[in-house]
Design an enzyme around this catalytic site. Structure first.
Site, PDB file in Angstrom:
ATOM      1  N   GLY A  46      39.055  45.642  31.131  1.00 24.34           N
ATOM      2  CA  GLY A  46      39.508  44.650  32.107  1.00 24.34           C
ATOM      3  C   GLY A  46      40.198  43.438  31.528  1.00 24.34           C
ATOM      4  N   GLU A  97      36.906  37.713  28.495  1.00 27.31           N
ATOM      5  CA  GLU A  97      36.408  38.530  29.611  1.00 27.31           C
ATOM      6  C   GLU A  97      37.304  38.367  30.824  1.00 27.31           C
ATOM      7  OE1 GLU A  97      34.621  40.801  30.663  1.00 27.31           O
ATOM      8  OE2 GLU A  97      32.578  40.824  29.869  1.00 27.31           O
ATOM      9  N   ASP A  98      37.434  39.427  31.601  1.00 27.52           N
ATOM     10  CA  ASP A  98      38.169  39.330  32.856  1.00 27.52           C
ATOM     11  C   ASP A  98      37.385  38.509  33.875  1.00 27.52           C
ATOM     12  OD1 ASP A  98      36.162  41.274  33.054  1.00 27.52           O
ATOM     13  OD2 ASP A  98      37.461  42.833  33.871  1.00 27.52           O
ATOM     14  N   ASP A 101      30.313  38.198  36.506  1.00 27.94           N
ATOM     15  CA  ASP A 101      29.764  38.455  37.836  1.00 27.94           C
ATOM     16  C   ASP A 101      28.274  38.074  37.810  1.00 27.94           C
ATOM     17  OD1 ASP A 101      29.572  39.549  40.425  1.00 27.94           O
ATOM     18  OD2 ASP A 101      29.320  41.575  39.703  1.00 27.94           O
ATOM     19  N   LYS A 129      32.591  34.419  39.003  1.00 28.78           N
ATOM     20  CA  LYS A 129      32.075  34.721  40.350  1.00 28.78           C
ATOM     21  C   LYS A 129      30.734  34.014  40.516  1.00 28.78           C
ATOM     22  CE  LYS A 129      33.313  39.092  42.454  1.00 28.78           C
ATOM     23  NZ  LYS A 129      33.030  40.516  42.608  1.00 28.78           N
ATOM     24  N   PHE A 150      35.008  41.576  46.345  1.00 29.14           N
ATOM     25  CA  PHE A 150      35.419  42.490  45.289  1.00 29.14           C
ATOM     26  C   PHE A 150      36.899  42.266  45.006  1.00 29.14           C
ATOM     27  CE2 PHE A 150      36.667  46.609  43.489  1.00 29.14           C
ATOM     28  CZ  PHE A 150      35.746  46.661  42.465  1.00 29.14           C
ATOM     29  N   ASP A 157      39.531  46.567  38.134  1.00 25.94           N
ATOM     30  CA  ASP A 157      39.789  47.901  38.673  1.00 25.94           C
ATOM     31  C   ASP A 157      38.802  48.302  39.755  1.00 25.94           C
ATOM     32  OD1 ASP A 157      37.566  48.168  36.765  1.00 25.94           O
ATOM     33  OD2 ASP A 157      37.747  50.299  37.188  1.00 25.94           O
ATOM     34  N   ARG A 163      44.383  48.268  37.914  1.00 23.33           N
ATOM     35  CA  ARG A 163      44.356  47.260  36.841  1.00 23.33           C
ATOM     36  C   ARG A 163      45.728  46.645  36.613  1.00 23.33           C
ATOM     37  NH1 ARG A 163      39.422  47.633  34.086  1.00 23.33           N
ATOM     38  NH2 ARG A 163      38.614  49.728  33.787  1.00 23.33           N
TER      39      ARG A 163
HETATM   40  P1  IMP Z   1      28.374  41.354  35.122  1.00 21.09           P
HETATM   41  O1  IMP Z   1      27.572  41.934  33.999  1.00 21.09           O
HETATM   42  O2  IMP Z   1      27.725  41.605  36.449  1.00 21.09           O
HETATM   43  O3  IMP Z   1      28.721  39.903  34.930  1.00 21.09           O
HETATM   44  O4  IMP Z   1      29.659  42.237  35.218  1.00 21.09           O
HETATM   45  C1  IMP Z   1      30.842  41.920  34.682  1.00 21.09           C
HETATM   46  C2  IMP Z   1      31.759  43.121  34.773  1.00 21.09           C
HETATM   47  O5  IMP Z   1      31.700  43.760  36.079  1.00 21.09           O
HETATM   48  C3  IMP Z   1      33.187  42.671  34.622  1.00 21.09           C
HETATM   49  O6  IMP Z   1      33.569  42.637  33.266  1.00 21.09           O
HETATM   50  C4  IMP Z   1      33.932  43.698  35.436  1.00 21.09           C
HETATM   51  O7  IMP Z   1      34.223  44.812  34.628  1.00 21.09           O
HETATM   52  C5  IMP Z   1      32.984  44.104  36.527  1.00 21.09           C
HETATM   53  N1  IMP Z   1      33.269  43.386  37.785  1.00 21.09           N
HETATM   54  C6  IMP Z   1      32.571  42.369  38.302  1.00 21.09           C
HETATM   55  N2  IMP Z   1      33.096  41.946  39.454  1.00 21.09           N
HETATM   56  C7  IMP Z   1      34.193  42.714  39.683  1.00 21.09           C
HETATM   57  C8  IMP Z   1      35.190  42.745  40.721  1.00 21.09           C
HETATM   58  O8  IMP Z   1      35.201  41.971  41.688  1.00 21.09           O
HETATM   59  N3  IMP Z   1      36.162  43.675  40.588  1.00 21.09           N
HETATM   60  C9  IMP Z   1      36.210  44.555  39.549  1.00 21.09           C
HETATM   61  N4  IMP Z   1      35.309  44.545  38.534  1.00 21.09           N
HETATM   62  C10 IMP Z   1      34.303  43.638  38.609  1.00 21.09           C
HETATM   63 MG    MG Z   2      34.676  43.952  32.183  1.00 19.77          MG
END
Ligand code: IMP
Ligand code: MG
Length: 189
Positions: A46, A97-98, A101, A129, A150, A157, A163
């Site tokens: 990402g 990081e993209d 979350d 987020k 989302f 993606d 992407r």
């Molecule tokens: P976390 O561990 O929950 O913080 O997840 C982070 C990862 O979840 C990111 O690096 C993304 O790959 C994926 N992710 C989280 N939110 C989204 C979204 O809204 N769209 C697409 N991928 C997401």
């Molecule tokens: Mg990611």
């Protein structure tokens, strides 16, 4: 495109503001790392478009590396499925990081890199987020705070797709989108 579909996916960050923000993140990073050669570590897949633009917004030398994480089970358990090519020992590392979350992936990654005798460790995340955070984790540089929709595009993606959209889109009706994931093709490309 049927007008009704406009309500299900919507562009939330257009190319212009995205480029502008990436440029200012690059400026801040350039100033903070002046005289150093940081290693940008992109989390695949990402971070790719963001890392590409961000690295070229940094005025100064840097190295570029990648790693890949696999999340499994509940509670943020993860493993590295592809590691960096070089040792990060003694280096100024900037995780790219993209989106952050729940924060579980980044927490796992920071803990892991903390065991590698780095000189310094910071994170730049394009999107934060905030309402979805489960674990608090430092994000030294952030592009935009976003809501809990989302998101797709500019690296983000849905099952590997979208992407390569040049801007960021929000899916407002996830079940309608999942039933017809092609709907975004008609308006976003
Ligand atoms: P976390 O561990 O929950 O913080 O997840 C982070 C990862 O979840 C990111 O690096 C993304 O790959 C994926 N992710 C989280 N939110 C989204 C979204 O809204 N769209 C697409 N991928 C997401
Ligand atoms: Mg990611």
């Amino acid at each position: 495109m049927a007008v009704g579909q406009m309500n299900e996916v919507v562009e939330v960050i257009a190319e212009g503001p995205l480029a502008e923000r990436v440029r200012s993140l690059g400026e801040a990073i350039s100033a903070d790392y002046e005289g150093k050669v940081p290693v940008l570590v992109g989390v695949l897949s990402g971070s790719l478009p963001f890392l590409s633009d961000l690295s070229r917004a940094i005025e100064g030398d840097c190295e570029i590396e990648f790693l890949s994480l696999n999340r499994f089970g509940e509670g943020g358990r993860a493993r590295i499925s592809m590691d960096t090519e070089i040792s990060l020992e003694g280096r100024d590392v900037l995780i790219v990081e993209d989106i952050v979350d729940t924060g579980l992936s980044l927490t796992f990654l920071r803990r892991l890199l903390d065991t590698r005798d780095l000189k310094s460790l910071r994170t730049v995340a394009l999107l934060d987020k905030v309402p979805r955070r489960i674990v608090q984790v430092p994000i030294e540089y952030r592009g935009f705070e976003v809501g809990d929709e989302f998101l797709l595009g500019y690296g983000l993606d849905w099952e590997g797709r979208y992407r390569n959209l040049r801007s960021i889109w929000a899916v407002l009706d996830l079940s309608a989108f999942q039933a017809d994931p092609g709907m975004l093709m008609e308006c976003a490309f």
